[in-house]
Design an enzyme around this catalytic site. Structure first.
Site, PDB file in Angstrom:
ATOM      1  N   SER A 220       0.721  -1.258   0.072  1.00 13.85           N
ATOM      2  CA  SER A 220       0.053  -0.026  -0.087  1.00 13.85           C
ATOM      3  C   SER A 220       1.118   1.393   0.150  1.00 13.85           C
ATOM      4  O   SER A 220       2.142   1.115   0.062  1.00 13.85           O
ATOM      5  CB  SER A 220      -0.787  -0.061   1.297  1.00 13.85           C
ATOM      6  OG  SER A 220      -0.120   0.252   2.462  1.00 13.85           O
ATOM      7  N   LYS A 221       0.355   2.507  -0.097  1.00 14.68           N
ATOM      8  CA  LYS A 221       0.986   3.598   0.126  1.00 14.68           C
ATOM      9  C   LYS A 221       2.122   3.743   1.078  1.00 14.68           C
ATOM     10  O   LYS A 221       3.076   4.459   0.912  1.00 14.68           O
ATOM     11  CB  LYS A 221      -0.229   4.899   0.246  1.00 14.68           C
ATOM     12  CG  LYS A 221      -0.689   5.383  -0.925  1.00 14.68           C
ATOM     13  CD  LYS A 221      -1.251   6.852  -0.919  1.00 14.68           C
ATOM     14  CE  LYS A 221      -1.995   6.986  -2.079  1.00 14.68           C
ATOM     15  NZ  LYS A 221      -3.238   7.409  -1.525  1.00 14.68           N
ATOM     16  N   ARG A 222       1.815   3.132   2.242  1.00 17.69           N
ATOM     17  CA  ARG A 222       2.740   2.973   3.252  1.00 17.69           C
ATOM     18  C   ARG A 222       4.133   2.749   2.936  1.00 17.69           C
ATOM     19  O   ARG A 222       5.087   3.022   3.436  1.00 17.69           O
ATOM     20  CB  ARG A 222       2.307   2.044   4.374  1.00 17.69           C
ATOM     21  CG  ARG A 222       1.245   3.030   5.506  1.00 17.69           C
ATOM     22  CD  ARG A 222       1.084   2.109   6.514  1.00 17.69           C
ATOM     23  NE  ARG A 222       0.391   0.913   5.825  1.00 17.69           N
ATOM     24  CZ  ARG A 222       1.007  -0.306   6.230  1.00 17.69           C
ATOM     25  NH1 ARG A 222       1.796  -0.469   7.135  1.00 17.69           N
ATOM     26  NH2 ARG A 222       0.332  -1.587   5.863  1.00 17.69           N
ATOM     27  N   HIS A 223       4.023   1.757   1.662  1.00 21.26           N
ATOM     28  CA  HIS A 223       5.290   1.164   1.371  1.00 21.26           C
ATOM     29  C   HIS A 223       6.132   2.167  -0.019  1.00 21.26           C
ATOM     30  O   HIS A 223       6.769   1.731  -0.213  1.00 21.26           O
ATOM     31  CB  HIS A 223       5.343  -0.331   1.026  1.00 21.26           C
ATOM     32  CG  HIS A 223       4.533  -1.151   1.957  1.00 21.26           C
ATOM     33  ND1 HIS A 223       3.334  -1.601   2.016  1.00 21.26           N
ATOM     34  CD2 HIS A 223       5.108  -1.438   3.124  1.00 21.26           C
ATOM     35  CE1 HIS A 223       3.065  -2.205   2.818  1.00 21.26           C
ATOM     36  NE2 HIS A 223       4.072  -2.205   3.905  1.00 21.26           N
ATOM     37  N   GLY A 224       5.720   3.235  -0.239  1.00 13.34           N
ATOM     38  CA  GLY A 224       6.014   3.905  -1.343  1.00 13.34           C
ATOM     39  C   GLY A 224       5.065   4.110  -2.207  1.00 13.34           C
ATOM     40  O   GLY A 224       3.736   3.953  -2.120  1.00 13.34           O
TER      41      GLY A 224
END
Ligand code: GLU
Length: 478
Positions: free
Chosen positions: A244-248
């Protein structure tokens, strides 16, 4: 829709335009596309936009743009589910008539109470089939349509990736296929579409595996054999949770604007779940030749942005110069330069491809070839544009001004002659010159650097560097 050839493999990508085109969706599209291309079959694009509240035109455009940028071309489509409503209504009518579906009049209150009861007694939450055999339906306007799922038996899915997966019909209830306003529901429209579009292989994320038995039963109600299914394992972030966005960045557009090549994106995404020996770098043609859904790994894979960056550079190194030059142009424009006011882009990419991880990097490093004004890095200037550089720079300027042809060999010979005459190493001459001409202490080999900058810009910048040195000497009282 055309009538497909009886034996042709037909796959589809069926994104819902309720969000951006995500890396995970691109991988699904890629695997479907690769398989179709590998089998010399057809690939269909279907936009699943029945969730009108959450689907947007912007997301549709992002999907179409992304597919085009990546070169994932489709033989048919895009089809839009919202434009196929008449067809869904037709199937619902047929099924009602043939008793494959029935009206359900149960109120929200009854269904809520049923759910509560099932939850509190630890039963599986499911519709109890009350309206399955209603002799006299109530006089109410509010009714939904349910699919009459087989009550017993099993659905066996021989998933190409997951192997044999068995579902008990008992566990599946009678799915709502049309809501009280008549609008068809998701699992139902997918079935009608896969059938009408002649899809032979459904390749999709394994979050859809639980929908599969319901879809298989509905396909049987259409009088057809189910397609083959291949459910792809998830892509995880480095911490083991779903990507998800949390990973880039997960929106494909962000990679495009950061200067990743489509070929590198596709190569990287293909390797998330698929492999061929220990080969890492694949061209698109190689992937088409080698890819088969049956070789997709069952276990989840982990997204690694460093590896993607590395692969991007490998593809930058390998790309044909005209393709790479064309891809670089918008990045130079974004740097504010006029691409026709400099060397041919093919020469630029040849000079920079070994040293750039992205096209954005490349464009940044190459602006000195296109612009008259120079951004002089103060640290590099302080270090290399010192009084001792004055004589070599002056000698170099003269030698370069008198060169007949402005080519790499001539420039190299002229610099060597200056170095020999002043009894200096080529490096001692080259580094101040590099800072003078590019504004930085890193660039391609000095002869190539100057050749790309062009004679006029090179001489003007040596003059500016000499003026800088003179100022420095004056300030120091020398
Ligand atoms: N529209 C679904 C999604 O975006 C895909 C459905 C399917 O492939 O069957 O997840």
């Amino acid at each position: 829709m055309t009538t497909p050839k009886a034996d042709a493999v037909r796959t589809r990508f069926a994104p819902s335009p309720t969000g951006v085109l995500h890396l995970g969706s691109v991988r699904t599209a890629l695997f479907s596309w690769l398989y179709a291309r590998h089998c010399a079959g057809q690939f269909v694009l279907r936009i699943e936009d029945t969730d009108r509240a959450r689907s947007t035109q912007e997301n549709v455009d992002a999907i179409l743009d992304g597919m085009q940028w990546l070169g994932l071309d489709y033989d048919e489509g895009p089809f839009f589910q919202t434009r196929r409503m008449d067809r869904y209504a037709e199937v619902i009518d047929e099924w009602l008539r043939d008793d494959k579906a029935y009206y359900c009049y149960c109120s929200r209150e009854r269904l809520d109470a049923l759910r509560e009861k099932q939850l509190s007694s630890g039963e599986r939450v499911r519709y109890d089939g009350r309206c399955r055999e209603l002799a006299d339906p109530p006089e109410t306007a509010s009714r939904v349509v349910r699919f009459r799922n087989p009550a017993a038996g099993q659905v066996v899915v021989n998933d190409i990736v997951r192997g044999r997966v068995t579902f008990e019909n008992e566990q599946l209830d009678d799915l709502i296929i049309a809501r009280s306003d008549g609008s068809p529901t998701y699992n139902f429209v997918v079935v009608v579409d896969d059938f009408d579009m002649g899809i032979t292989h459904v390749v999709r994320g394994d979050d859809h595996l639980n929908n599969t038995p319901r879809q298989v039963n509905m396909i049987a109600a259409l009088g057809a054999e189910p397609p083959a299914y291949g459910h792809l394992p998830m892509i995880l972030g480095a911490d083991g949770s779903k990507l998800s966005k949390r990973h880039g960045a997960v929106d494909i557009r962000e990679y495009r604007s950061a200067g990743y090549l489509p070929a590198a994106m596709l190569n990287y995404l293909a390797r998330l779940g698929w492999s061929h020996g220990d080969q890492e770098i694949f061209s698109i043609d190689q992937m088409i030749e080698l890819f088969d859904v049956k070789d997709v790994n069952q276990s989840a894979s982990t997204f690694n942005p460093q590896k993607l960056l590395w692969l991007n550079q490998q593809h930058i190194i390998a790309a044909p110069a005209p393709t790479l030059g064309a891809a670089l142009a918008p990045f130079l424009v974004a740097e504010g330069v006029n691409v026709s006011d400099g060397p041919p882009l093919e020469a630029v990419v040849e000079a920079f491809r070994q040293r750039s991880e992205t096209l954005a990097d490349m464009a940044k490093s190459a602006t000195y070839c296109f612009r008259d004004e120079l951004d002089l890095d103060p640290d590099a200037a302080k270090r290399h544009l010192r009084p001792v550089a004055q004589a070599p720079l002056e000698a170099t300027r003269d030698a370069l001004a008198n060169l007949e042809a402005w080519d790499v060999d001539g420039i190299e010979a002229a610099l060597r002659a200056v170095a020999d005459r002043l009894e200096l190493s080529l490096g001692k001459i080259g580094q101040p010159l590099r800072v003078a001409v590019t504004g930085t202490s890193v660039s391609p080999p000095i002869d190539v650097t100057l050749q790309l900058a062009g004679r006029d810009r090179t001489l003007a910048r040596i003059d500016a560097a000499l003026a800088y040195i003179a100022d420095r000497k004056a300030a120091a009282g020398q």
